[in-house]
Scaffold this active site. Sequence first.
Site, mmCIF file in Angstrom:
data_model
loop_
_atom_site.group_PDB
_atom_site.id
_atom_site.type_symbol
_atom_site.label_atom_id
_atom_site.label_comp_id
_atom_site.label_asym_id
_atom_site.label_seq_id
_atom_site.Cartn_x
_atom_site.Cartn_y
_atom_site.Cartn_z
ATOM 1 N N GLU A 184 0.840 -1.196 0.000
ATOM 2 C CA GLU A 184 0.000 0.000 0.000
ATOM 3 C C GLU A 184 0.873 1.243 0.000
ATOM 4 O OE1 GLU A 184 -1.632 0.278 4.362
ATOM 5 O OE2 GLU A 184 -1.485 -1.821 3.793
ATOM 6 N N LYS B 92 2.783 4.478 1.080
ATOM 7 C CA LYS B 92 3.238 5.034 2.349
ATOM 8 C C LYS B 92 2.964 6.531 2.272
ATOM 9 C CE LYS B 92 7.217 5.145 5.444
ATOM 10 N NZ LYS B 92 7.303 6.585 5.628
ATOM 11 N N ASP C 104 2.869 10.323 3.229
ATOM 12 C CA ASP C 104 3.838 11.162 3.924
ATOM 13 C C ASP C 104 3.124 12.188 4.800
ATOM 14 O OD1 ASP C 104 6.278 11.954 4.675
ATOM 15 O OD2 ASP C 104 6.812 12.961 2.805
ATOM 16 N N TYR D 199 -4.596 2.869 8.303
ATOM 17 C CA TYR D 199 -3.833 1.793 7.655
ATOM 18 C C TYR D 199 -3.636 0.564 8.528
ATOM 19 C CZ TYR D 199 0.061 4.217 9.985
ATOM 20 O OH TYR D 199 0.869 4.831 10.894
ATOM 21 N N LYS E 158 11.285 2.675 0.197
ATOM 22 C CA LYS E 158 11.277 4.136 -0.005
ATOM 23 C C LYS E 158 11.611 4.489 -1.454
ATOM 24 C CE LYS E 158 11.242 7.024 3.105
ATOM 25 N NZ LYS E 158 11.856 7.393 4.347
ATOM 26 N N CYS F 91 20.275 44.846 -18.637
ATOM 27 C CA CYS F 91 20.098 43.494 -19.173
ATOM 28 C C CYS F 91 21.468 42.807 -19.264
ATOM 29 C CB CYS F 91 19.463 43.578 -20.551
ATOM 30 S SG CYS F 91 19.462 41.998 -21.408
ATOM 31 N N CYS G 147 22.425 42.430 -23.166
ATOM 32 C CA CYS G 147 22.693 43.540 -24.085
ATOM 33 C C CYS G 147 23.001 44.849 -23.385
ATOM 34 C CB CYS G 147 21.525 43.716 -25.047
ATOM 35 S SG CYS G 147 20.065 44.414 -24.273
ATOM 36 N N CYS H 198 13.768 43.507 -20.324
ATOM 37 C CA CYS H 198 14.736 44.208 -21.163
ATOM 38 C C CYS H 198 13.929 44.793 -22.325
ATOM 39 C CB CYS H 198 15.777 43.220 -21.680
ATOM 40 S SG CYS H 198 16.671 43.843 -23.098
ATOM 41 N N CYS I 125 17.834 42.664 -28.522
ATOM 42 C CA CYS I 125 18.681 42.017 -27.515
ATOM 43 C C CYS I 125 18.958 40.582 -27.972
ATOM 44 C CB CYS I 125 17.956 42.024 -26.177
ATOM 45 S SG CYS I 125 18.699 40.941 -24.948
HETATM 46 S S1 IVH Z 1 2.072 0.629 8.734
HETATM 47 C C1 IVH Z 1 4.219 -1.015 12.619
HETATM 48 N N1 IVH Z 1 1.081 1.705 6.620
HETATM 49 O O1 IVH Z 1 5.072 5.342 7.955
HETATM 50 C C2 IVH Z 1 4.213 0.189 11.788
HETATM 51 N N2 IVH Z 1 2.539 3.007 7.964
HETATM 52 O O2 IVH Z 1 7.972 4.708 9.557
HETATM 53 C C3 IVH Z 1 2.957 0.244 11.053
HETATM 54 N N3 IVH Z 1 2.857 5.280 7.149
HETATM 55 O O3 IVH Z 1 4.897 5.554 11.400
HETATM 56 C C4 IVH Z 1 2.995 1.252 10.037
HETATM 57 N N4 IVH Z 1 1.557 5.127 5.398
HETATM 58 O O4 IVH Z 1 3.175 6.879 10.086
HETATM 59 C C5 IVH Z 1 1.887 1.873 7.679
HETATM 60 N N5 IVH Z 1 0.099 2.552 4.702
HETATM 61 C C6 IVH Z 1 0.889 2.714 5.772
HETATM 62 C C7 IVH Z 1 1.537 3.935 6.031
HETATM 63 C C8 IVH Z 1 2.367 4.035 7.131
HETATM 64 C C9 IVH Z 1 2.341 5.914 6.092
HETATM 65 C C10 IVH Z 1 3.806 5.880 8.109
HETATM 66 C C11 IVH Z 1 3.427 5.631 9.525
HETATM 67 C C12 IVH Z 1 4.634 5.022 10.170
HETATM 68 C C13 IVH Z 1 5.707 5.343 9.200
HETATM 69 C C14 IVH Z 1 6.758 4.272 9.171
#
Ligand code: IVH
Length: 671
Positions: free
Chosen positions: A113, A115, A117, A229, A318, A412, A415, A430, A435
């Site tokens: 899934e 991640k 941010d 999640y 990552k 400029c 020129c 300019c 130019c």
């Molecule tokens: S599972 C046991 N699923 O990523 C840890 N984390 O450093 C369970 N995060 O602290 C995390 N999307 O804040 C999980 N789909 C996702 C996520 C997710 C973002 C973040 C979360 C966690 C950090 C991991």
Amino acid sequence: MENIRKEIDVLKEKIEYHNQRYYDLNDPEISDADYDRLFQRLLDLEKQHPELETHDSPTRKVGGRPKGGFLPVAHRSPMLSLENCFDPQQIFDFDKRVRKFLKNDAPVGYTVEPKIDGLAVELIYEKGALTVASTRGDGRTGENVTRNIKTILNVPLKLVTRKKSLPIPDLLEVRGEVYMDVAAFEKLNQTRMAKNEALFANPRNAAAGSLRQLDSRITAKRPLDMFCYGVGNAQRLPFKTHWDVMMAMQHWGLRVNRPHIQVCDTPDDVVTNCRHLEETRAQFPYEIDGAVIKVNRPDLQSQLGMKSRSPRWAIAYKFAPSQETTTVLGIHVQVGRTGALTPVAHLEPVELGGVIVSRATLHNQEEIDRKDIREGDRVIVQRAGDVIPEVVKTVVSKRTGNETKFVMPDACPACGSGIEKKPGEVVARCPNVNCPAQIRGSIRHFVSKGGMDIDGLGDKLVFKLMNKGLVKDEADLYSLTRTALLRLDNIKEKSAANLLGAIEASKTPTLARFIYALGIRHVGEFTAALLADHFGDIKALADARQEALSAIDGVGPQIAESVFSYFADAQNRNLIERLLAAGVKPKVIRSGPTDSPVTGKTFVLTGSLSTIKRSAAKETITQKGGKVGSSVSRNTDYLVVGETPGSKLQKAQEMGISILDEKQFLELLGA
Ligand code: IVH
């Protein structure tokens, strides 16, 4: 050994410092990528020298200390972090570790899934009611942000169920990510900039800063969102898979990222899905910095257990970073074809999302002042999607005192003419139409895809041709000879022949493209087509009075003024005459019959078409009375999808816009 101990100490101190900037102050000084590198280095050293590892190492801790101002909340189950990995091989290694630990030869199922941010939070539901919400804090104790979380619209205060088979547990420890959409973040920063408030470096800092407001009325005004999640106590609930947990959560009214959660039976499958997320990363309205891979079965998760800061049953893959920290080596001014002066930052090269970046536009003096960007500054730069890299913010705390403020020049740089700036305008220009920088820009525009479409005439070659005095304006391109080209460095017989061929082939543009190629201010491809259609001939357009121009539907007074003054200029008229004399013969193509299925429809193109040039496709659409838009919106009728389409495809799908493949598109055009 002593050196290693020293390096470890320095790394620990640095990481602790950056943890504080990130978690407590929401104001990081280095990019995530830089942080990950420090962290990874410390992990590696500790692995190589276990005798030097200590209990207080940041590699054993999660997140930041709970901050003052909020009441502490002890998490019932620890909120862990994830181990990171950076390439597919490490995913296979992870799978091997998992199976080895489980003493299992059979495949283990995973989920993949996005991640997100943002920042991790926990929602405690007792008998279906949201009682406490907290941040992750140090993993054991977080901050009580219940009042603030309750302002997030898609966080339900009460869970509901319509299925006997899915009763709401007495205790549910929901885990999820609070985040801010990129568009909302940009808007928030705009408002902050206008009010002279400090900018957030990225959506995650904006989300964290917004959630951790002591006054929840401020949080309420910030467009936060949440995806759930996982569940802290899932292993004690009667679910067979993580997927089932997610579906149950969704059923109870919690928001999960359903379309992007994939169940994978094999590690190959996992890698494919991670790659897919990485490739489509720019299409998400929110930032994702990786993919999370989880063992799908909670009973296996239970068996696998955890290490000090992360579970053994999950890992984060990552993505290549899209933000980096680097140094502004200098600020140079670029002069565009309209004379607009743009300050550009020359950067110490950094890799951003797989591309080496060494320049970033700074837009104008106001922007530089607002962000207080100085030569020599450490800055955070980013690339989002395909856009030009930009400087997000300056890392003020890294200043040494040797940085120099930048001031736009009075003259400029190309020129030497005095710079003009109209009152109320941010752009400095300019004023000299002769130019060399402007001419170079005009020639580049003239030969561009939407214009005369002459392949092989890049910026450097144009510069060379001008430098050698071979080309002084657009018309000179048509008197270039093989001998003259071969005298230039690096031009061989073949490229000279190709270039001359392309120049020859450009002699019969449509009138619309010819008008566009002239580079009249405010005349884009669409307006050029309108003018071509209306006048049918370049001479008629050149002689049109301003009133006649502004009477055309779609031509406003500003365009009319600009077109009129362009043709009032003797030098411009002379250029056109020389182009025509050199054999350029714009074709007059009037709009097709109004009953064409294309008439009145707006098309957007994405991806590359294989049987028709993009410019030709656009032309045909306009000829038939259709319009070509640059981005998908509610006004779009059709999205034409070629090979490797961009983010427009997903957007169009989401908006329910008709999608045509190349074949269907050609049929529609031909009908
Ligand atoms: S599972 C046991 N699923 O990523 C840890 N984390 O450093 C369970 N995060 O602290 C995390 N999307 O804040 C999980 N789909 C996702 C996520 C997710 C973002 C973040 C979360 C966690 C950090 C991991």
